[in-house]
Write an enzyme that holds these catalytic residues in place. Structure first.
Site, short mmCIF file in Angstrom:
data_model
loop_
_atom_site.label_atom_id
_atom_site.label_comp_id
_atom_site.label_asym_id
_atom_site.label_seq_id
_atom_site.Cartn_x
_atom_site.Cartn_y
_atom_site.Cartn_z
CG ASP A 43 50.86 24.26 48.56
OD1 ASP A 43 51.63 24.47 49.51
OD2 ASP A 43 50.11 25.12 48.09
NE ARG A 102 40.73 25.37 45.12
CZ ARG A 102 41.63 26.29 45.41
NH1 ARG A 102 41.27 27.56 45.51
NH2 ARG A 102 42.90 25.97 45.61
CB CYS A 141 50.71 29.29 52.89
SG CYS A 141 48.92 29.10 52.82
CB ALA A 195 47.05 21.12 41.26
CB ALA A 196 43.01 24.76 42.11
N PRO A 197 45.30 27.12 42.27
CG PRO A 197 45.81 29.40 42.05
CD PRO A 197 45.77 28.29 43.06
N GLY A 198 47.12 26.59 40.20
CA GLY A 198 48.03 26.10 39.18
C GLY A 198 49.43 26.65 39.17
N GLY A 199 49.76 27.55 40.10
CA GLY A 199 51.10 28.13 40.10
C GLY A 199 52.19 27.08 40.23
CE LYS A 200 52.85 25.95 46.37
NZ LYS A 200 51.91 27.09 46.26
#
Length: 451
Positions: free
Chosen positions: A178, A138, A231, A110-115
């Site tokens: 992710d 993180r 990505c 999950a880090a840094p947390g955008g999703k």
């Protein structure tokens, strides 16, 4: 930009006649994205107060492009948690995962947390969000981003996927992976990724992705959805890993969610696969759309018997001071229980099972500290409430010079009742202060202060 030779050779082979257009994007400036926080502000209001917004991001209902020369992170609204700055293509995975309020959702890497903040917006405070990152440092950055967004129903963990899977088999309705990857899609945005790529390469990450997905599937409820994304452009890490998962887990099938202009499909032919459902994967190329490189594929697990988990029932008895303060805050019904850990009081979602032996970084909404004869509310609590939920506010306008002074941690003059007050900019909470005879003692979190 000097690209790795092996990367260029693979892309030339995959893209054929599109290679020159793709290569040209490395001479161009990338796009900047901003996503409004639906927990705090609606679309119409956001557009009326955000002068830098240019156009919508086609694959994200809350996402917009903005002028890259502006500095939205140096704005009080950013500190109020009204939006999150995110690369446009990175908004796709959480957009594809069909999260509904009330779901139990896992963001495994999950880090840094955008999703995670995007998933939290879909949950609208109902259900459970578990955000995990194997790195403790993180995960701490993840804590701040979720707290700034005003998320009330998240538990933040820093643990290996296999340990988590052993505790929570068949628990989650929706899972986002992710995954760590070779980062080919981010070479333009972050040239440091080229060095990382040359150190490890696609094969290393493909093996890591398989290990993570193997554990993620164990935690998925029958009928649930799993979104795998990277990505990178690497067929080995993208279609290759997705095909491997289908072979390992016959209970999974690929789902095609929605389409948009510029989307490219998955390419099973690039890995020599006859699994034609891979065509329903999503590929994002910078020469076809306004964003960096990304890959995503949505799986659904077949229906079957579900595992039942008991809800938390025991709630800590509050001290008089904590109870009195929290009674003043009209938080929406979060369906949580109060727990104290080392003098810190949390509101833990009822859906979160007891997890002995798991490294938990944040056990739900951090409400504040229980002190002798007093209760000190947390920065996280200030960000989780709206001004209408607390009866003592200092309301500052955006053009008031005291807004920046407050964010810098300064003491200042203010009007209002003596005691703990909620400091707001244009009605959006920033943090706490303590008023005494018109003098505001600043309680804004030290680690958050404007530099």
């Amino acid at each position: 930009m000097k690209l790795p030779v092996s990367f260029e050779e693979t892309m030339k082979q995959c893209l054929g006649s599109e290679w020159p257009d793709f290569k040209k994007t490395y001479e161009e400036i990338g796009y900047s994205g901003i996503r409004y926080n639906s927990l705090k502000i609606d679309r119409e209001t956001f557009l009326s107060v955000s002068p830098d917004v240019l156009e919508e991001v086609p694959w994200c209902s809350t996402g917009f492009y903005y002028d890259g020369s502006s500095q939205p992170a140096k704005h009080p609204y950013y500190h109020a948690g009204l939006y999150y700055i995110q690369e446009p293509s990175a908004m796709l995975p959480a957009s594809l995962l069909p999260v509904e309020p009330g779901d139990k959702v896992l963001d495994l890497c999950a880090a840094p947390g955008g999703k995670s903040t995007q998933l939290a917006g879909k949950l609208q405070g109902k259900g459970l969000l578990v955000s995990n990152d194997i790195s403790v440092s993180r995960a701490r950055a993840l804590v701040k981003n979720l707290e700034m967004a005003g998320v009330t129903n998240a538990v933040i963990i820093s643990e290996k996927p296999e340990k988590l899977a052993a505790k929570l088999p068949g628990f989650f309705d929706k899972i986002l992976v992710d995954a760590p990857c070779s980062g080919e899609g981010m070479f333009r945005k972050n040239p440091q990724m080229v060095k990382d790529y040359e150190e490890h390469g696609p094969a290393y990450y493909a093996n890591l992705q398989k290990e993570i997905l193997n554990e993620a599937v164990k935690m998925l409820k029958p009928g649930g959805y799993l979104l795998y994304s990277t990505c990178t452009f690497s067929p080995e890490e993208d279609e290759g890993t997705a095909a491997w998962l289908l072979e390992q887990e016959p209970s999974l099938k690929i789902i095609d969610s929605f389409s948009f202009e510029g989307r490219a499909n998955g390419r099973p032919d690039w890995i020599g696969s006859k699994e034609m459902s891979l065509i329903s994967a999503y590929r994002m190329w910078p020469h076809r759309l306004k964003g960096e490189g990304h890959f995503a594929v949505l799986f659904q697990k077949e229906d079957g018997a579900s595992v039942t988990y008991p809800e938390r029932k025991r709630s800590r008895r509050l001290t008089d001071e904590a109870g009195e303060f929290l009674n003043r805050i009209r938080l929406e019904d979060q369906g949580g229980v109060y727990e104290e850990i080392g003098g810190k009081l949390y509101l833990v979602p009822k859906q979160m099972p007891e997890l002995k032996g798991i490294r938990i970084v944040r056990s739900g909404l951090y409400l504040g500290d229980i002190k002798k004869k007093r209760f000190e509310p947390s920065q996280a609590l200030a960000m989780a409430v709206k001004k209408e939920q607390y009866d003592a506010c200092v309301l500052l306008s955006l053009d008031d010079e005291r807004v920046i002074r407050y964010l810098k941690g300064e003491t200042m003059e203010a009007e209002g009742p003596d005691g703990i007050v909620l400091v707001c900019v244009d009605g959006y909470p920033l943090g706490w202060g303590k008023l005494n005879c018109g003098r505001l003692k600043n309680k804004y979190a030290v680690s958050w202060r404007w530099m």
